[in-house]
Design an enzyme around this catalytic site. Structure first.
Site, PDB file in Angstrom:
ATOM      1  N   TYR A 101     -30.538 -41.074 -56.032  1.00 50.75           N
ATOM      2  CA  TYR A 101     -30.968 -42.294 -55.415  1.00 50.75           C
ATOM      3  C   TYR A 101     -32.464 -42.261 -54.947  1.00 50.75           C
ATOM      4  O   TYR A 101     -32.770 -41.212 -54.716  1.00 50.75           O
ATOM      5  CB  TYR A 101     -30.053 -42.618 -54.156  1.00 50.75           C
ATOM      6  CG  TYR A 101     -30.596 -43.559 -53.100  1.00 50.75           C
ATOM      7  CD1 TYR A 101     -30.260 -45.048 -53.200  1.00 50.75           C
ATOM      8  CD2 TYR A 101     -31.709 -43.338 -52.337  1.00 50.75           C
ATOM      9  CE1 TYR A 101     -30.922 -45.848 -52.466  1.00 50.75           C
ATOM     10  CE2 TYR A 101     -32.121 -44.098 -51.391  1.00 50.75           C
ATOM     11  CZ  TYR A 101     -31.644 -45.536 -51.566  1.00 50.75           C
ATOM     12  OH  TYR A 101     -32.374 -46.351 -50.650  1.00 50.75           O
ATOM     13  N   GLU A 189     -35.148 -50.071 -54.124  1.00 52.16           N
ATOM     14  CA  GLU A 189     -34.536 -49.080 -54.372  1.00 52.16           C
ATOM     15  C   GLU A 189     -33.857 -48.894 -55.749  1.00 52.16           C
ATOM     16  O   GLU A 189     -33.725 -50.112 -56.431  1.00 52.16           O
ATOM     17  CB  GLU A 189     -33.568 -48.657 -53.225  1.00 52.16           C
ATOM     18  CG  GLU A 189     -32.368 -49.699 -53.455  1.00 52.16           C
ATOM     19  CD  GLU A 189     -31.113 -49.392 -52.469  1.00 52.16           C
ATOM     20  OE1 GLU A 189     -31.356 -48.969 -51.226  1.00 52.16           O
ATOM     21  OE2 GLU A 189     -30.018 -49.899 -53.029  1.00 52.16           O
TER      22      GLU A 189
END
Lengths: 381, 289
Positions: A101, A189
């Site tokens: 991530y 993101e």
């Protein structure tokens, strides 16, 4: 304002972030054309603004043409948490060995952007944040100086990313920060960044939310926002320039000021009703805005009754009353019962003007909400 | 007594020649506020309602001894206006403007940490000490002098609660709108600290809303540092996650942080009763006095 995955990926790719090859498709035939070009495995991904698409069945991996056809039929037109899927992204499957991530967001408490990296990629990062907060490495960026490149490297190493791909991941993160600044993003993101068996990195998903207050200086992104509406009513609200959120209930709500409108929603719920929407006409609204607001709420088929609550500061009660009259006098029959409560600036003048043959009037917020809830109950009985 | 502003406050209005600035400067003067100057680039030498206009805040401070500013400048230029106020070392800057990009405010926030100027807002209705001064857009006529302090993230919700208090004959020492944006100057904790130190404030109302953790921090502060009784109201119980409810800062995150319930629980844990309705809030205040 949320961009779709495919919109964000186009922006990422233009900035030099590696993304899998992909095509957009709106029909089963287009999906099949796409997989014929891209090959297998291929991911078929619903393009709707819903978190947890995968779990909800909005993302499937096809390993051959029959599967691609079956999944295309399943996903196109499906209802995903209230949104109908009209477009899918068909994307080359990635042979990955690891998922990370990486993201940039604004830390409200600190008033600074923060870089975040975790080796627990591919799952909901907010769940990771709650359950294993130490699994996310964070680095705050001084908003006046901007990002120092070492910070991207530091946070990637700190997260424990494998050394052989660390600099590639840091480079993605650094580019994400540049995009975050340049496009006035509120959140950006990639979850997951996939690490392939060949030790390449690629952005397999993309989230990009833009600060609505900055759209005035982001004309290209403002155009993307136009394409990004998924609800006709939200589109209409955008055209009128209202702060509007659609909910699932049947009591329509119009008011002035975010806090007071939220409170009106809460009171509808408190008195046993279900709010249909949040609609803030803003400060200093003239009669025309009021007419537009009523038009919005009347066009929602879920709405059975309406409460109109104004506490005038810079908004004047007489203007509001004029707008309500103008909106309702055009109807042979009022489509939905409207309860009005006016207080504050020029409320008395407003009450004198208001055509009480067309609306019901209450003196307090509490009474107005209770009456609107009762009106809605009468319709549904 | 009062907090942050009183009848000695000398105000410069940034953006006084614009529609909103002109109208509200007039309203402030009518209320009795010492509006001593306006500041608008390129408009120096003019006057608005008898108030002299200067090209820069610096000149306004120099010539008229202003110590507070109210900012009515459009969003694209507002951060610059706030910087100008902060760099002039005023005691207080009140930013009314709604819609300043968050990244601009992050830069302002960084500068804020380096000055002694207090910033209120942005995206706030301002501040009023009834009978003495108002800086902002609050409708003066609904407020009255009294012993309750009020701090809120929302303008119209403040008016609603004040109305419920007025019906009971309860007035205010000072009412403060801290603003509905994600990054703001003065926080709940700052305002509560000032009310706690104010001898005339016998009770405090705080109106919060979904988003962020300011209310939770306020709850901790109240539990640890306040003797003055506080009651609260939290708007947005029915707000769905991920949707911005009007205010840029009013958003429950996808994972459910910043919810009304988390704030209500934190306040209750600190012994602060939270009203279900504005009417309830007034009941709590009455019980404190």
């Amino acid at each position: 304002m949320k961009l779709h995955e495919h919109q964000a990926k186009t922006i990422f790719a233009d900035a030099g972030i590696p993304v899998p090859e992909s095509r957009l498709a709106t029909s089963v035939e287009e999906v099949l054309d796409a997989v014929d070009e891209i090959g297998y495995p291929a991911a078929i991904k619903a393009q709707v603004h819903v978190g947890g698409r995968g779990k909800a069945g909005g993302i499937k991996i096809a390993t051959d043409r029959d599967e691609a056809e079956q999944y295309a039929e399943e996903i196109l037109g499906m209802d995903l948490k209230g949104y109908t899927v009209e477009t899918v992204l068909v994307e080359a499957g990635v042979d990955f060995v690891d998922e990370l991530y990486v993201g940039v967001t604004m830390d409200r408490g600190e008033g600074k952007p923060v870089l975040m990296v975790s080796t627990e990629g591919g799952v909901d990062i907010e769940t990771v944040a709650e359950e294993t907060p130490d699994a996310i490495a964070r680095e705050h960026v001084d908003p006046a100086f901007g990002l120092h490149p070492y910070q991207a490297r530091k946070v990637v190493y700190e997260a424990g990313v494998d050394a052989d791909v660390a600099l590639d991941v840091a480079s993605i993160l650094s580019t994400l920060y540049d995009l975050y600044e340049d496009s006035d993003a509120s959140e950006i993101e990639v979850n997951p960044v996939m690490i392939t068996s060949d030790r390449d990195v690629t952005a397999a998903d993309a989230v990009m939310n833009i600060d609505e207050d900055a759209l005035f200086r982001q004309p290209d992104l403002a155009d993307l926002a136009e394409e990004s509406y998924e609800d006709d009513l939200e589109r209409k609200a955008g055209e009128y320039g209202f702060d509007y959120v659609r909910l699932s209930g049947n009591v329509g709500i119009i008011g002035n000021g975010a806090g007071l409108v939220m409170t009106t929603l809460d009171l509808v719920d408190y008195y046993g009703g279900k709010p249909a929407n949040f609609l803030d006409i803003g400060g200093g609204a003239k009669a025309e805005r009021v007419t537009q607001a009523l038009d919005m709420v009347f066009s929602d088929p879920n709405v059975d009754s309406v409460v109109f609550n104004i506490f005038g500061g810079i908004t004047r009660g007489d203007e509001v009353a004029k707008g309500i009259n103008e909106a309702l006098e055009g109807f042979d029959e009022i489509p939905k019962k409207v309860v009005v409560r006016l207080a504050g600036t020029n409320a008395e003048e407003g009450m004198e003007i208001l055509n009480t043959d067309l609306v019901e009037v209450e003196a307090t917020l509490e009474a107005a909400v209770q009456r609107a809830v009762k009106n809605a109950e009468e319709v549904t009985q | 007594m009062s907090i942050f502003v009183d009848d000695d406050t000398r105000v410069v209005v940034q953006g006084i020649t614009g529609g909103e600035g002109k109208f509200h400067a007039g309203q402030m003067i009518e209320y009795g506020t010492n509006v001593v100057a306006g500041a608008v680039p390129g408009k120096g030498g003019q006057a608005v309602d008898g108030v002299p206009v200067y090209d820069t805040v610096d000149e306004a401070v120099e010539a008229e001894d202003a110590d507070a500013s109210v900012i009515f400048v459009p969003p694209a230029f507002a951060a610059d206006a706030v910087f100008e106020a902060l760099d002039t070392d005023l005691d207080l800057a009140v930013a009314i403007t709604e819609g300043i990009p968050t990244q601009d405010m992050a830069k302002v926030n960084k500068r804020l940490g380096e000055t002694d100027t207090r910033l209120l807002g942005p995206n706030c209705p301002g501040i009023i000490t009834p009978g003495e001064a108002k800086l902002g857009i609050l409708p003066g006529n609904i407020f009255s002098e009294g012993n309750v302090g009020l701090v809120s993230r929302s303008g119209t919700l403040t008016y609603q609660v004040v109305d419920n208090l007025t019906e009971r004959g309860i007035g205010q020492t000072t009412a403060i709108g801290i603003g509905g944006d994600p990054i703001i100057g003065t926080s709940f904790v700052d305002a509560l600290e000032a009310f706690e130190a104010d001898d005339e404030t016998d009770a405090v109302v705080m109106c919060g809303e979904i988003g962020g953790e300011d209310e939770e921090q306020a709850a901790t502060f109240i539990g640890e540092h306040m003797d003055t009784p506080v009651t609260g109201f939290i708007a947005g119980r029915t707000a769905p996650p991920g949707k911005r409810m009007g205010h840029a800062g009013a958003i429950v995150s996808g994972s459910g942080t910043g919810t009304a319930q988390s704030k209500i629980d934190a306040l209750n844990d600190a012994g602060v009763p939270v009203g279900d309705t504005p009417e309830d809030v007034a009941d709590h205040v009455e019980s404190f006095l």
